[in-house]
Design a protein around this motif. Structure first.
Motif, PDB file in Angstrom:
ATOM      1  N   PHE A 587      68.575  34.698  29.349  1.00 30.97           N
ATOM      2  CA  PHE A 587      68.711  36.062  29.498  1.00 30.97           C
ATOM      3  C   PHE A 587      69.229  36.224  30.387  1.00 30.97           C
ATOM      4  CE2 PHE A 587      66.647  40.169  30.860  1.00 30.97           C
ATOM      5  CZ  PHE A 587      67.234  41.065  29.686  1.00 30.97           C
ATOM      6  N   THR A 588      70.428  37.000  30.633  1.00 30.06           N
ATOM      7  CA  THR A 588      71.368  36.864  31.928  1.00 30.06           C
ATOM      8  C   THR A 588      72.319  37.862  31.801  1.00 30.06           C
ATOM      9  OG1 THR A 588      72.785  35.478  33.327  1.00 30.06           O
ATOM     10  CG2 THR A 588      73.142  35.160  30.942  1.00 30.06           C
ATOM     11  N   SER A 589      72.567  38.549  33.228  1.00 28.94           N
ATOM     12  CA  SER A 589      73.723  39.483  33.368  1.00 28.94           C
ATOM     13  C   SER A 589      74.828  38.765  33.938  1.00 28.94           C
ATOM     14  CB  SER A 589      72.762  40.643  34.180  1.00 28.94           C
ATOM     15  OG  SER A 589      72.792  40.009  35.357  1.00 28.94           O
ATOM     16  N   ASP A 590      74.861  37.552  34.047  1.00 22.88           N
ATOM     17  CA  ASP A 590      75.937  36.694  34.752  1.00 22.88           C
ATOM     18  C   ASP A 590      77.035  36.124  33.864  1.00 22.88           C
ATOM     19  OD1 ASP A 590      77.580  34.809  36.282  1.00 22.88           O
ATOM     20  OD2 ASP A 590      75.975  34.731  37.838  1.00 22.88           O
ATOM     21  N   TRP A 591      78.155  36.644  33.527  1.00 22.36           N
ATOM     22  CA  TRP A 591      79.071  36.163  32.624  1.00 22.36           C
ATOM     23  C   TRP A 591      79.346  34.779  32.829  1.00 22.36           C
ATOM     24  CZ3 TRP A 591      83.862  34.903  33.607  1.00 22.36           C
ATOM     25  CH2 TRP A 591      84.437  35.526  34.652  1.00 22.36           C
ATOM     26  N   VAL A 592      79.679  34.515  34.249  1.00 21.82           N
ATOM     27  CA  VAL A 592      79.961  33.005  34.499  1.00 21.82           C
ATOM     28  C   VAL A 592      79.085  32.054  34.143  1.00 21.82           C
ATOM     29  CG1 VAL A 592      80.699  31.645  36.509  1.00 21.82           C
ATOM     30  CG2 VAL A 592      81.447  33.971  36.382  1.00 21.82           C
ATOM     31  N   ALA A 593      77.657  32.482  34.279  1.00 20.62           N
ATOM     32  CA  ALA A 593      76.686  31.530  33.947  1.00 20.62           C
ATOM     33  C   ALA A 593      76.669  31.292  32.378  1.00 20.62           C
ATOM     34  CB  ALA A 593      75.234  32.073  34.350  1.00 20.62           C
ATOM     35  N   ALA A 594      76.885  32.320  31.695  1.00 21.36           N
ATOM     36  CA  ALA A 594      77.067  32.333  30.308  1.00 21.36           C
ATOM     37  C   ALA A 594      78.142  31.358  29.791  1.00 21.36           C
ATOM     38  CB  ALA A 594      77.385  33.783  29.621  1.00 21.36           C
ATOM     39  N   HIS A 645      58.871  39.876  24.837  1.00 25.32           N
ATOM     40  CA  HIS A 645      59.083  38.994  25.953  1.00 25.32           C
ATOM     41  C   HIS A 645      58.826  39.558  27.338  1.00 25.32           C
ATOM     42  CE1 HIS A 645      61.122  36.201  23.251  1.00 25.32           C
ATOM     43  NE2 HIS A 645      61.472  37.080  22.382  1.00 25.32           N
ATOM     44  N   THR A 646      58.255  38.862  28.252  1.00 23.56           N
ATOM     45  CA  THR A 646      58.095  39.397  29.581  1.00 23.56           C
ATOM     46  C   THR A 646      59.140  38.760  30.282  1.00 23.56           C
ATOM     47  OG1 THR A 646      55.839  39.003  29.451  1.00 23.56           O
ATOM     48  CG2 THR A 646      56.673  39.256  31.770  1.00 23.56           C
ATOM     49  N   ILE A 647      59.925  39.806  31.097  1.00 26.15           N
ATOM     50  CA  ILE A 647      61.153  39.649  31.743  1.00 26.15           C
ATOM     51  C   ILE A 647      60.774  39.356  33.235  1.00 26.15           C
ATOM     52  CG2 ILE A 647      63.312  40.430  32.635  1.00 26.15           C
ATOM     53  CD1 ILE A 647      63.151  39.997  29.624  1.00 26.15           C
ATOM     54  N   GLN A 648      61.241  38.425  34.086  1.00 29.66           N
ATOM     55  CA  GLN A 648      61.067  37.927  35.317  1.00 29.66           C
ATOM     56  C   GLN A 648      61.914  39.191  36.120  1.00 29.66           C
ATOM     57  OE1 GLN A 648      61.476  33.837  35.887  1.00 29.66           O
ATOM     58  NE2 GLN A 648      61.679  33.727  33.526  1.00 29.66           N
ATOM     59  N   MET A 649      60.941  39.671  37.066  1.00 27.08           N
ATOM     60  CA  MET A 649      61.721  40.661  37.856  1.00 27.08           C
ATOM     61  C   MET A 649      61.984  40.344  39.373  1.00 27.08           C
ATOM     62  SD  MET A 649      61.967  43.020  35.478  1.00 27.08           S
ATOM     63  CE  MET A 649      62.113  44.886  36.581  1.00 27.08           C
ATOM     64  N   SER A 650      62.819  40.833  40.016  1.00 27.77           N
ATOM     65  CA  SER A 650      63.138  40.638  41.485  1.00 27.77           C
ATOM     66  C   SER A 650      63.118  42.068  42.118  1.00 27.77           C
ATOM     67  CB  SER A 650      64.359  39.861  41.968  1.00 27.77           C
ATOM     68  OG  SER A 650      64.458  39.789  43.271  1.00 27.77           O
ATOM     69  N   GLU A 651      61.901  42.439  42.789  1.00 29.38           N
ATOM     70  CA  GLU A 651      61.831  43.913  43.149  1.00 29.38           C
ATOM     71  C   GLU A 651      61.847  44.754  41.804  1.00 29.38           C
ATOM     72  OE1 GLU A 651      64.884  44.729  45.932  1.00 29.38           O
ATOM     73  OE2 GLU A 651      64.080  43.344  47.381  1.00 29.38           O
ATOM     74  N   LYS A 652      62.668  45.683  41.582  1.00 28.51           N
ATOM     75  CA  LYS A 652      62.806  46.590  40.613  1.00 28.51           C
ATOM     76  C   LYS A 652      63.806  46.292  39.528  1.00 28.51           C
ATOM     77  CE  LYS A 652      61.240  50.505  43.300  1.00 28.51           C
ATOM     78  NZ  LYS A 652      61.535  52.071  43.419  1.00 28.51           N
ATOM     79  N   ASN A 653      64.437  45.011  39.713  1.00 32.04           N
ATOM     80  CA  ASN A 653      65.405  44.537  38.593  1.00 32.04           C
ATOM     81  C   ASN A 653      65.218  43.401  37.987  1.00 32.04           C
ATOM     82  OD1 ASN A 653      67.215  46.887  39.185  1.00 32.04           O
ATOM     83  ND2 ASN A 653      67.724  46.051  41.269  1.00 32.04           N
ATOM     84  N   PRO A 654      65.529  43.181  36.890  1.00 35.68           N
ATOM     85  CA  PRO A 654      65.432  41.714  36.405  1.00 35.68           C
ATOM     86  C   PRO A 654      66.216  40.632  37.058  1.00 35.68           C
ATOM     87  CG  PRO A 654      65.808  43.261  34.642  1.00 35.68           C
ATOM     88  CD  PRO A 654      66.152  43.770  36.100  1.00 35.68           C
ATOM     89  N   GLU A 655      65.543  39.335  37.153  1.00 35.86           N
ATOM     90  CA  GLU A 655      66.295  38.241  37.563  1.00 35.86           C
ATOM     91  C   GLU A 655      67.552  38.109  37.016  1.00 35.86           C
ATOM     92  OE1 GLU A 655      65.732  36.484  40.215  1.00 35.86           O
ATOM     93  OE2 GLU A 655      63.730  36.659  40.896  1.00 35.86           O
ATOM     94  N   PRO A 656      68.866  37.932  37.901  1.00 35.64           N
ATOM     95  CA  PRO A 656      70.079  37.764  36.777  1.00 35.64           C
ATOM     96  C   PRO A 656      70.164  36.660  36.098  1.00 35.64           C
ATOM     97  CG  PRO A 656      69.962  37.276  39.301  1.00 35.64           C
ATOM     98  CD  PRO A 656      68.694  37.825  39.087  1.00 35.64           C
TER      99      PRO A 656
END
Length: 776
Positions: A587-594, A645-656
């Motif tokens: 689960f990611t918001s980083d297209w480079v990682a994808a 599914h539990t999403i891992q969070m960093s502060e108020k945002n999901p871990e990228p």
């Protein structure tokens, strides 16, 4: 002497035979020439990293090896052959890895090992802000590209062109940094908020670090400090220095030395602290302990007083800002990471899971530049010694003759990726280049989806059962005891073989004249990669369909989609599975990682719907549909399966970036209550109806393409993510899978009873309390 030489030769022969047997599959996969296997073993067994004897770092002005004007180098240096010619397959070299990690551990390791963070900062060129006022960028050079860059930032970040221009000025024209800043603002971290937050943290952690404040707690890059009074006095007379260390560090890994004015600490051979203390301490009262990844040093001051610093010359940081900086570095490192798979036990120790290690080569390996016509090959190799210890290297060897002074190069693309445009897209994830060709590729694909949806025609579903034959005997391959009991309790007979059964629950075989669970759609929905392609070609663009991409053939289109919506999240899946070994969903918001996950078998990326209930949970609703040989469609109505599914969070945002944790089953009544609270009474019922309509649409469209043979049946699982749609919650299709009937049939409660109900439905006696028949 001859005897000793013979014994040594025999020992080498035995050791090499063991090496070849243990590593044969790897060596053949690498396509390493057979004549290099023994030289490779010799260098591994003697730890010979001798490529430095053959090459030198060189500076050259030759930029012909570029991607649309962008460099194809990850290093500021190039590697050139220093000796005489190197012939094809004439030698093999080992290249060390600077860092091997997993995504779950990467940020913590950078935080725990400052020297590693320093090295990665030098590699990426991303340094932690020092608080100094940045110099103004060259406005003339900025103006030359502003007209091009402003619209790109504005469209990708969803901001005005005026705001995009200001952000580009702040970042010196860096498009990526400008988009990052814009996303921070959109997520609630505006400039003003950041300023306020920084001031609050500054006040709590010690002001501007000038040394005049009377503070109790502060942090540096390497350690944090807390000073306090041992006897509740007015002034602090003790100070704790806490150093984050790897969890495996023990007392034997630490070297500690202290005098009344000096402190020295080494962890795993690396200097963490070596400097003068702010004031004298009582050296004989100094203590230190390690616990749960923290090395704590307690010092007793000679005189109670506030210390502005613990070690002379230290620089304070904001822990929150430091964490954000580490994540920034981690995100950029995807350009440098390469990966390889390994198998590990799941957290519950009940199954095997395919995981990925990510590594960065050392400076020598990174200096081998990319070329579409390379002269070297460089691939990861995991050496397993007789004690079971694994050591990763990169194995490098010449694949064509190289002359003295020639630049060494390798192909950064996977070997299977041969399409020129898709290679160009893959390389865009590593090297900076213009983005228009990616946006154009996505636009063309979207136009195609629209045309498919416009022209799609669905088949007509059969309404009633026409035969009077009733099934009495069934064959279920590898049926569990629970399923057997359910079948027998329903008055059915279990056959010992498929030949003697009326209905065959075995998707691996097909028997003439008997309905078998081998529907043609099994082959379509059995692979995420094929499913994505089928939905694109047959369904097209639908509001309820989360866009999916085949990462083997649609890399450009995927990047274009990610660039158009920089706030998008993606679910990556790996179809290269082995029996009884699960692959982790990413689960990611980083297209480079994808894109980089293409290297390790992740073949599809599906866009995630915005969470409807809570940002830290991904809810999935599962519907099951039975398709009969005569094209009747039934949807299981007795139960709706709900997973979370539990999403891992960093502060108020999901871990990228994160490996998606295993889902837990949630009672449907719990979800119904949550939806009623947020979206009103009846929201869950509407969600169910909408999902049923989507299932029916997909089946009709698939049958309209001739996806039926009139002989076999299939049971399919449709998974929907719950996303917000205006002021309501809506189902968004994520994936479709065939449901097996064997002993692995474990998709939730009610599995055992569904088998006899399938038999009844196939015989024309579907229980209306269990099945909802879909009619045209």
């Amino acid at each position: 002497m001859d005897r000793l030489l013979a014994e040594a030769e025999n020992a080498f022969t035995r050791d090499y035979s063991w090496f070849e047997t243990t590593h044969r599959q790897q060596l053949e996969t690498l396509d390493l020439p057979r004549e290099l296997w023994q030289p490779l073993f010799k260098k591994i067994s003697t730890n010979t990293l001798d490529i430095g004897n053959y090459v030198v770092f060189c500076e050259t002005e030759d930029d012909s090896n570029n991607v649309d004007g962008g460099s194809k180098r990850l290093s500021e240096h190039r590697l050139c052959l220093a000796k005489d010619n190197l012939e094809e397959a004439s030698d093999v070299f080992l290249v060390d890895h600077a860092w091997t990690t997993t995504v779950a551990k990467a940020a913590n390791e950078l935080n725990e090992i400052p020297e590693l963070l320093d090295r990665m900062e030098r590699l990426t060129g991303i340094y932690e802000p020092t608080g100094k006022v940045p110099s103004m960028p060259d406005t003339e050079s900025l103006d030359a590209t502003m007209s091009v860059n402003v619209p790109i930032v504005a469209s990708q970040a969803g901001i005005s062109e005026e705001r995009a221009r200001k952000l580009l000025c702040r970042t010196g024209g860096d498009i990526v940094e400008a988009i990052v800043l814009a996303n921070d603002e959109i997520s609630g971290m505006s400039d003003t908020q950041n300023d306020i937050q920084a001031k609050i943290i500054e006040q709590l952690s010690g002001g501007d670090g000038s040394g005049d404040e009377q503070v109790l707690e502060w942090s540096t890059r390497k350690y944090s400090c807390t000073q306090y009074s041992l006897d509740d006095g007015a002034l602090p007379d003790a100070i704790d220095i806490r150093i984050p260390v790897p969890a495996y560090v023990t007392r034997s890994d630490v070297k500690f030395s202290v005098s009344q004015k000096h402190l020295s600490v080494l962890v795993l051979g690396n200097v963490v602290i070596d400097g003068d203390l702010h004031a004298n301490i009582s050296a004989e009262e100094a203590t230190w302990t390690t616990d749960s990844g923290v090395l704590t040093i307690t010092l007793v001051k000679k005189q109670p007083e506030y210390w502005p610093v613990a070690i002379t010359g230290e620089h304070r940081i904001s822990p929150a800002a430091h964490r954000k900086h580490i994540l920034h570095v981690c995100n950029d490192l995807w350009r440098y990471f390469q990966g390889y798979d390994y198998v590990a036990r799941s957290l519950d120790q009940q199954s095997l899971v395919k995981c990925t290690n990510w590594y960065i080569q050392d400076e020598v390996g990174l200096a081998i530049e990319h070329s579409d016509s390379p002269n070297m090959r460089s691939l990861p190799f995991i050496y397993l010694d007789k004690q079971g210890q694994m050591t990763p290297f990169n194995v490098v060897w010449p694949i064509q003759p190289i002359t003295k002074g020639q630049v060494l190069s390798r192909d950064y693309c996977p070997r299977w990726l041969t399409d020129p445009e898709q290679r160009k897209g893959y390389l865009h994830a590593i090297f900076k280049s213009p983005t228009q060709f990616l946006l154009d590729a996505y636009k063309t694909l979207v136009e195609g989806w629209a045309n498919v949806a416009k022209n799609a025609k669905g088949a007509v579903l059969t309404k009633s059962y026409v035969s009077d034959a009733q099934a009495k005997t069934v064959y279920i391959r590898d049926a569990s005891a629970e399923v057997k009991n359910a079948v027998e309790s329903a008055g059915l007979c279990l056959a010992d073989s498929a030949d003697t059964a009326d209905i065959v629950f075995d998707s691996s075989t097909e028997i003439d004249g008997k309905p078998t669970s081998k529907h043609p759609l099994n082959s379509v929905f059995g692979s995420n990669e094929i499913t994505v392609k089928a939905l694109q070609a047959i369904v097209g663009a639908k509001e309820w369909l989360c866009p999916g991409f085949d990462m083997k053939s649609q890399i450009c289109e995927f990047i274009g989609a990610a660039l158009m919506d920089s706030n998008s999240w993606w679910l990556l899946s790996n179809d290269q599975t082995t029996q009884n070994i699960q692959s982790q969903a990413i689960f990611t918001s980083d297209w480079v990682a994808a894109v980089r996950h293409v290297d390790v078998g992740y073949t599809t990326a599906v866009k995630c719907a915005p969470p409807a209930i809570a940002s830290n949970h991904l809810y999935v609703v599962e519907k099951r549909a039975l398709l009969t040989p005569d094209d009747r469609l039934y949807i299981w109505s007795k139960n709706t399966w709900v997973y979370r599914h539990t999403i891992q969070m960093s502060e108020k945002n999901p871990e990228p970036y994160q490996a998606l944790l295993a889902a837990e089953e949630v009672p449907k009544d719990t979800l119904a209550q949550l939806l009623a609270k947020q979206f009103g009474k009846g929201a869950f019922e509407k969600l169910n109806r909408d999902a049923d309509v989507i299932v029916a649409d997909i089946i009709r469209l698939m049958l309209g393409e001739g996806s039926s043979d009139g002989k076999n049946f299939g049971l399919f699982s449709f998974s929907f993510a719950l996303g917000r749609h205006y002021d309501s919650v809506s189902p968004f299709l994520h994936h479709v899978k065939p449901v097996p009937f064997s002993k692995s049939f474990d998709g939730g409660s009610g599995n055992a009873t569904i088998v006899p109900e399938v038999v009844a439905a196939l015989s024309g006696s579907a229980d209306p309390n269990c099945w909802k028949q879909i009619e045209n």
